[in-house]
Motif scaffolding. Structure first.
Motif, short mmCIF file in Angstrom:
data_model
loop_
_atom_site.label_atom_id
_atom_site.label_comp_id
_atom_site.label_asym_id
_atom_site.label_seq_id
_atom_site.Cartn_x
_atom_site.Cartn_y
_atom_site.Cartn_z
N VAL A 255 0.85 -1.18 0.00
CA VAL A 255 0.00 0.00 0.00
C VAL A 255 0.89 1.24 0.00
O VAL A 255 1.90 1.28 0.70
CB VAL A 255 -0.92 0.00 1.25
N THR A 256 0.52 2.24 -0.79
CA THR A 256 1.27 3.51 -0.79
C THR A 256 0.27 4.67 -0.70
O THR A 256 -0.92 4.49 -0.96
CB THR A 256 2.09 3.68 -2.09
N GLY A 257 0.79 5.85 -0.36
CA GLY A 257 -0.04 7.06 -0.37
C GLY A 257 -0.96 7.21 0.82
O GLY A 257 -1.98 7.90 0.73
N VAL A 258 -0.61 6.60 1.97
CA VAL A 258 -1.45 6.71 3.16
C VAL A 258 -1.15 8.05 3.84
O VAL A 258 0.00 8.39 4.10
CB VAL A 258 -1.17 5.55 4.14
N LYS A 259 -2.22 8.83 4.12
CA LYS A 259 -2.07 10.15 4.76
C LYS A 259 -3.12 10.31 5.85
O LYS A 259 -4.31 10.18 5.55
CB LYS A 259 -2.27 11.26 3.73
N PRO A 260 -2.74 10.65 7.08
CA PRO A 260 -1.35 10.81 7.52
C PRO A 260 -0.64 9.46 7.59
O PRO A 260 -1.29 8.44 7.82
CB PRO A 260 -1.50 11.42 8.91
N ALA A 261 0.69 9.50 7.42
CA ALA A 261 1.47 8.27 7.50
C ALA A 261 1.46 7.76 8.94
O ALA A 261 1.29 8.53 9.88
CB ALA A 261 2.89 8.53 7.02
N GLY A 262 1.70 6.47 9.09
CA GLY A 262 1.79 5.87 10.42
C GLY A 262 0.53 5.09 10.75
O GLY A 262 -0.47 5.13 10.03
N GLY A 263 0.60 4.34 11.84
CA GLY A 263 -0.53 3.55 12.29
C GLY A 263 -0.44 2.11 11.82
O GLY A 263 0.27 1.80 10.85
N THR A 264 -1.12 1.24 12.55
CA THR A 264 -1.18 -0.17 12.19
C THR A 264 -2.64 -0.55 11.95
O THR A 264 -3.52 -0.16 12.72
CB THR A 264 -0.58 -1.04 13.32
N PHE A 265 -2.85 -1.27 10.85
CA PHE A 265 -4.21 -1.56 10.40
C PHE A 265 -4.38 -3.05 10.15
O PHE A 265 -3.47 -3.71 9.65
CB PHE A 265 -4.51 -0.79 9.11
N GLY A 266 -5.56 -3.55 10.46
CA GLY A 266 -5.89 -4.92 10.11
C GLY A 266 -6.27 -5.00 8.64
O GLY A 266 -6.80 -4.05 8.07
N ALA A 267 -5.99 -6.13 8.01
CA ALA A 267 -6.40 -6.35 6.62
C ALA A 267 -6.59 -7.85 6.42
O ALA A 267 -5.83 -8.65 6.96
CB ALA A 267 -5.35 -5.81 5.66
N VAL B 82 2.16 1.37 8.70
CA VAL B 82 2.51 2.35 7.68
C VAL B 82 3.80 3.08 8.07
O VAL B 82 3.93 3.57 9.19
CB VAL B 82 1.36 3.35 7.48
N SER B 83 4.73 3.16 7.13
CA SER B 83 6.02 3.81 7.36
C SER B 83 5.85 5.33 7.31
O SER B 83 4.80 5.82 6.88
CB SER B 83 7.00 3.39 6.27
N PRO B 84 6.89 6.09 7.72
CA PRO B 84 6.80 7.56 7.66
C PRO B 84 6.56 8.09 6.24
O PRO B 84 6.10 9.21 6.06
CB PRO B 84 8.17 8.01 8.19
N THR B 85 6.87 7.29 5.22
CA THR B 85 6.61 7.73 3.84
C THR B 85 5.21 7.37 3.36
O THR B 85 4.86 7.60 2.20
CB THR B 85 7.64 7.10 2.87
N GLY B 86 4.41 6.77 4.23
CA GLY B 86 3.03 6.46 3.86
C GLY B 86 2.87 5.15 3.11
O GLY B 86 1.86 4.92 2.45
#
Ligand SMILES: [Cu+2]
Length: 192
Positions: free
Chosen positions: A88-100, A144-148
Motif C-alpha cells: 500500500v502507498t499514499g497513506v495520509k497521515p502516514a503511520g498507524g497499524t491496520f488490520g487487513a 505504515v512507514s513515515p513515507t506512507g
C-alpha cells in the motif's frame, strides 16, 4: 512458455519486486534449455494459480487515511499452499497499524458490508465452531512507514476457492478473535 508462467511474468511487470518469486528468479539465472536469452524462466507448479489487483483503494468510510492510497495485492497458490502479498502507498497521515484480510465478497466503494465475512476455511467447509486465526484466514495487517507505505505478506495452508473477493483494510490491528474494527477501504481481488 505456458499461460501460467506468462501470468507470473505479468505480475513481475506490475510489482517490480515480489517476495514470493524472488527466490525462483534468482534460481533462474541458469537458463534452462528452450528459454530465449533475455527471458526469465520462473518455475511454477502445475496446480499454480495467480491472481493480482492493482489500483486506488476503494473507500468504505469518508475521509479516512486511505483517501489517496493505492494498493497492489498478489496471490499465488501452489497446491494447498498460498502466498499473499499486499503493498500500500499514499497513506495520509502516514503511520498507524491496520488490520487487513481477504473477505469473501466484492469490494464496493461506500458499502463495507458488501465484502461479507472473512474468507475462513472452517466457514467455507461448514465446520463448527468457526475458528478465526491466520491458519484459516488470510490476514495482512500492516504498519505504515513515515513515507506512507506499507507491505504485508502471509503464507496459508490452503488455496482459497475462486470468486469475486476483496482485501478489506480495517481501522485497528486484528485482535486474537479476528476482529479489527470498522472497514475503511478495500481492494478487489477476483480469480477463477
Ligand atoms: Cu477484515
Amino acid at each position: 512458455m505456458t499461460g501460467r508462467v506468462r501470468g507470473v511474468l505479468a505480475v513481475v511487470g506490475v510489482l517490480g519486486v515480489v517476495g514470493v518469486i524472488a527466490g525462483p528468479m534468482a534460481a533462474a539465472q541458469n537458463r534452462p534449455p528452450g528459454v530465449p536469452r533475455g527471458e526469465i524462466a520462473i518455475p511454477v507448479a502445475p496446480e499454480s494459480n495467480v491472481a493480482s489487483s492493482n489500483g486506488p483503494l476503494r473507500q468504505l468510510q469518508p475521509g479516512g487515511p486511505f483517501r489517496t492510497a493505492r494498493g497492489v495485492v498478489v496471490l499465488v497458490s501452489h497446491g494447498a499452499r498460498t502466498t499473499v502479498r499486499l503493498h500500500v502507498t499514499g497513506v495520509k497521515p502516514a503511520g498507524g497499524t491496520f488490520g487487513a484480510h481477504l473477505h469473501t465478497g466484492p469490494c464496493v466503494a461506500g458499502d463495507g458490508a458488501a465484502a461479507g465475512p472473512h474468507y475462513n476455511t472452517d466457514a467455507i467447509a461448514g465446520r463448527k465452531p468457526v475458528r478465526m486465526d491466520r491458519e484459516r484466514e488470510i490476514w495482512l495487517d500492516f504498519t505504515v512507514s513515515p513515507t506512507g507505505a506499507a507491505t504485508a505478506s502471509t503464507v496459508v495452508p490452503f488455496a482459497p476457492t475462486p470468486g469475486n473477493r476483496s482485501i478489506v483494510i480495517h481501522q485497528e490491528p486484528t485482535n486474537s478473535h479476528g476482529a479489527a474494527g470498522p472497514r475503511l477501504a478495500c481492494l478487489p481481488l477476483t480469480w477463477n
